[in-house]
Enzyme design. Structure first.
Site, short mmCIF file in Angstrom:
data_model
loop_
_atom_site.label_atom_id
_atom_site.label_comp_id
_atom_site.label_asym_id
_atom_site.label_seq_id
_atom_site.Cartn_x
_atom_site.Cartn_y
_atom_site.Cartn_z
CE LYS A 104 -1.92 2.73 2.90
NZ LYS A 104 -1.83 4.02 2.16
CD GLU B 26 13.46 1.03 9.20
OE1 GLU B 26 13.84 2.01 9.87
OE2 GLU B 26 14.17 0.03 9.01
CB CYS C 25 12.60 8.77 9.12
SG CYS C 25 13.63 7.86 7.98
CD GLU D 34 9.64 12.17 12.30
OE1 GLU D 34 8.53 11.61 12.40
OE2 GLU D 34 10.64 11.61 11.83
P1 NAD Z 1 1.60 8.01 8.58
O1 NAD Z 1 2.41 7.19 9.49
O2 NAD Z 1 0.19 8.26 8.96
O3 NAD Z 1 1.59 7.37 7.12
C1 NAD Z 1 2.49 6.37 6.65
C2 NAD Z 1 1.72 5.28 5.94
O4 NAD Z 1 0.86 4.64 6.87
C3 NAD Z 1 0.83 5.77 4.81
O5 NAD Z 1 0.84 4.82 3.76
C4 NAD Z 1 -0.53 5.80 5.45
O6 NAD Z 1 -1.60 5.68 4.54
C5 NAD Z 1 -0.46 4.60 6.37
N1 NAD Z 1 -1.41 4.62 7.48
C6 NAD Z 1 -1.92 5.71 8.13
N2 NAD Z 1 -2.79 5.33 9.08
C7 NAD Z 1 -2.85 3.97 9.05
C8 NAD Z 1 -3.58 2.99 9.78
N3 NAD Z 1 -4.44 3.34 10.74
N4 NAD Z 1 -3.38 1.69 9.49
C9 NAD Z 1 -2.52 1.34 8.54
N5 NAD Z 1 -1.82 2.21 7.79
C10 NAD Z 1 -1.96 3.52 8.04
O7 NAD Z 1 2.34 9.37 8.34
P2 NAD Z 1 1.69 10.74 7.77
O8 NAD Z 1 0.37 11.05 8.38
O9 NAD Z 1 1.80 10.69 6.31
O10 NAD Z 1 2.74 11.77 8.32
C11 NAD Z 1 2.67 12.17 9.67
C12 NAD Z 1 4.03 12.26 10.29
O11 NAD Z 1 4.67 11.00 10.21
C13 NAD Z 1 5.00 13.19 9.61
O12 NAD Z 1 4.82 14.51 9.99
C14 NAD Z 1 6.30 12.64 10.05
O13 NAD Z 1 6.60 13.13 11.33
C15 NAD Z 1 6.05 11.17 10.13
N6 NAD Z 1 6.53 10.45 8.94
C16 NAD Z 1 7.65 9.69 9.09
C17 NAD Z 1 8.15 9.00 8.00
C18 NAD Z 1 9.38 8.16 8.10
O14 NAD Z 1 9.99 7.88 7.09
N7 NAD Z 1 9.75 7.72 9.26
C19 NAD Z 1 7.52 9.10 6.76
C20 NAD Z 1 6.37 9.85 6.65
C21 NAD Z 1 5.89 10.52 7.76
#
Ligand code: NAD
Length: 500
Positions: free
Chosen positions: A192, A268, A302, A399
């Site tokens: 996904k 991660e 990250c 973050e």
């Molecule tokens: P997120 O963790 O919500 O999204 C990452 C992935 O998880 C996306 O594919 C999303 O659709 C999916 N996801 C979200 N909710 C889910 C659920 N309930 N069940 C399963 N999958 C789910 O991150 P975001 O909202 O895009 O960003 C928010 C914060 O996350 C950012 O501000 C940043 O601090 C952090 N972030 C970290 C990384 C990293 O590489 N570590 C990457 C993106 C964002």
């Protein structure tokens, strides 16, 4: 067959179009079961690029069924490892051949500088695919001299159907980090992508099929987290889950995995990585590296070096030069040559970063430069630097995921070790010094998965990457990632004549 549309033209390079907008299930591009789509936006303007099929629980189920069948009936896990490796090598060649299309899609959907997509990330992407292609036929078990008259062997079997959930900050690189090792091990996949950046994964998956991947081995479902993502994490027929994203969502998917079928999970997650500038530092070089460590990819890493610790002896000079460097940073349309920083990914992240900047000022940090949006269109933010940051401020704990550098002053080693370790995260750290003892002491004392000494963000395919504490579980890249996708089976049989 691929039923792709006539295509949507990229405004900068009209020859490059968006063709793949449907879900990829069992080797075919298909609409979602509900028929629903969602828009994906150009962060430069906020305009819609394309409407993409929106996968939900029913589509995840269809995709998992296809992956299950492809795993149980083959041919993928039953092919010779060499045949699997050849598919991956051909895929890497296709990635190299299509750099322009892939880098354009990536920059268009994500907003990162095109030169970064084309010259830094795409080469890393084909490299990691080749790295794991090379592993496919080198995965094997042991013959073990156990007590007693037994022949004992271990064999390494692919774990089965892997569910993979990736973020938007490095859409294609995260795709490659996930699918490379899983395919080398013989797993099948339901991936996904992030709802902000669905385009490049669909195109890359199409290339993987052109390279000879059998149908059903890799299924790509675009869609949202709480619907498609949650359905994947809680699916009873998914044997392993790999997730990259925020620590908050990491907790949710771990819970979904444990409440369903106890599938093993690798995570991660986020970071708040210290970058430590020691007293012997060449200040100009330290400023440049600390700037890169934080501002690279619009600060959306990250691993971002988001707490810049500077020794008091060089502190004031560092602040002046860090300010000058931030002011020099070229921010603008990511398709223009020489641009270092494009827009943030979307309005949500844009607003969140501006809230953190306000919180920094309100909590008493000194705003050195930046602090506001740039222009009136798109999600651009001024390169921002704060000084006099303290650990109890929100901007030193959370973050921010944006172009906001926080500088903290320190006096001695024990103090900086304690302070650097004082967050809930433990992903990475930077150490800037020419003193061998300082480098050795800090790299052993810091509770993080990666320490970069006089360098930063070196993401070579061969180097394991992952977090301590709330930055994650498990490692990706390098040899360590293979074990995420393997079961070790012990086979024990009596030896008829143990003397021989
Ligand atoms: P997120 O963790 O919500 O999204 C990452 C992935 O998880 C996306 O594919 C999303 O659709 C999916 N996801 C979200 N909710 C889910 C659920 N309930 N069940 C399963 N999958 C789910 O991150 P975001 O909202 O895009 O960003 C928010 C914060 O996350 C950012 O501000 C940043 O601090 C952090 N972030 C970290 C990384 C990293 O590489 N570590 C990457 C993106 C964002």
């Amino acid at each position: 067959g691929y039923s792709t549309s006539a295509g949507i033209e990229n405004p900068i390079n009209p020859s490059i179009k968006v063709h793949c907008t449907q879900l990829l299930i069992n080797g075919n591009f298909v609409d979602s079961a509900s028929g629903k789509t969602f828009p994906t936006y150009d962060p430069r303007t906020g305009d819609v690029i394309a409407h993409v099929a929106e996968g939900d629980a029913e589509d995840i189920d269809r995709a998992v069924c296809a992956a299950r069948k492809a795993f149980d009936e083959g041919p993928w896990p039953k092919m010779t490892a060499y045949e699997r490796s050849k598919v991956l090598f051909r895929f890497a060649d296709l990635l190299d051949k299509h750099i322009e299309e892939l880098a354009t899609l990536e920059t268009w959907d994500n907003g990162k500088p095109y030169e970064q997509s084309a010259k830094i990330e795409l080469p890393m992407i084909s490299r990691i695919i080749r790295y794991y292609a090379g592993w496919a036929d080198k995965i094997h078990g042991l013959t073990i001299p156990a007590d007693g008259p037994h022949l004992v062997q271990t064999i390494h079997e692919p774990i089965g159907v892997a569910g993979q959930i990736i973020p938007w900050n490095f859409p294609l690189l995260m795709f490659a980090w996930k699918v490379g090792p899983a395919l080398a091990c013989g797993c099948t996949i339901v991936l996904k992508s992030a709802e902000q950046t669905p385009l490049s994964a669909l195109y890359a998956a199409k290339l993987l099929h052109e390279a000879g991947l059998p149908p059903g081995v890799l299924n790509v479902v675009s869609g949202f987290g709480p619907t498609a993502g949650a359905a994947l994490a809680s699916h009873m027929d998914v044997d392993k889950l790999a997730f990259t994203g925020s620590s908050e969502t990491g907790k949710i998917v771990l819970e979904l995995a444990s409440k369903s079928n106890l599938k093993p999970v690798t995570l991660e997650l986020g970071g708040k990585s210290p970058f430590i500038v020691c007293k012997d530092a060449d200040v100009d070089k330290a400023v440049e590296l600390a700037h890169f460590a934080l501002f690279f990819n619009q600060g959306q890493c990250c691993s971002a070096g988001s707490r810049t610790y500077v020794h008091e002896v060089v502190h004031d000079e560092f602040i002046e030069k860090a300010k000058a460097r931030a002011l020099k940073r070229s921010v603008g349309d990511p398709f223009k040559a020489g641009v270092e920083q494009g827009p943030q990914i979307d309005s949500e992240q844009f607003e969140k970063i501006l809230r953190y900047i306000r919180s920094g000022t309100e909590s008493g940090a000194t705003l050195i430069t930046g602090g506001d949006r740039l222009g009136s269109k798109g999600f651009y933010i001024q390169p921002t630097v704060f000084a006099n940051v303290k650990e109890d401020m929100l901007i030193a704990q959370d973050e921010i995921f944006g172009p906001v550098q926080s500088i903290l002053k320190f006096r001695d080693m024990d103090e900086v070790i304690r302070r650097a370790n004082s967050t809930r995260y433990g992903l990475a750290a930077g150490v800037f010094t020419n003193d061998l003892d300082t480098a050795n002491t800090l790299s052993r004392a810091l509770k993080v998965g990666t320490v970069w000494i006089n360098c930063y963000d070196v993401f070579d395919a061969t180097i394991p990457f992952g977090g301590y504490k709330m930055s994650g579980q498990g490692r990706e890249k390098g040899v360590h990632c293979l074990s995420n996708y393997l079961q070790v089976k012990a086979i024990v049989a009596p030896l008829k004549n143990p003397a021989w």
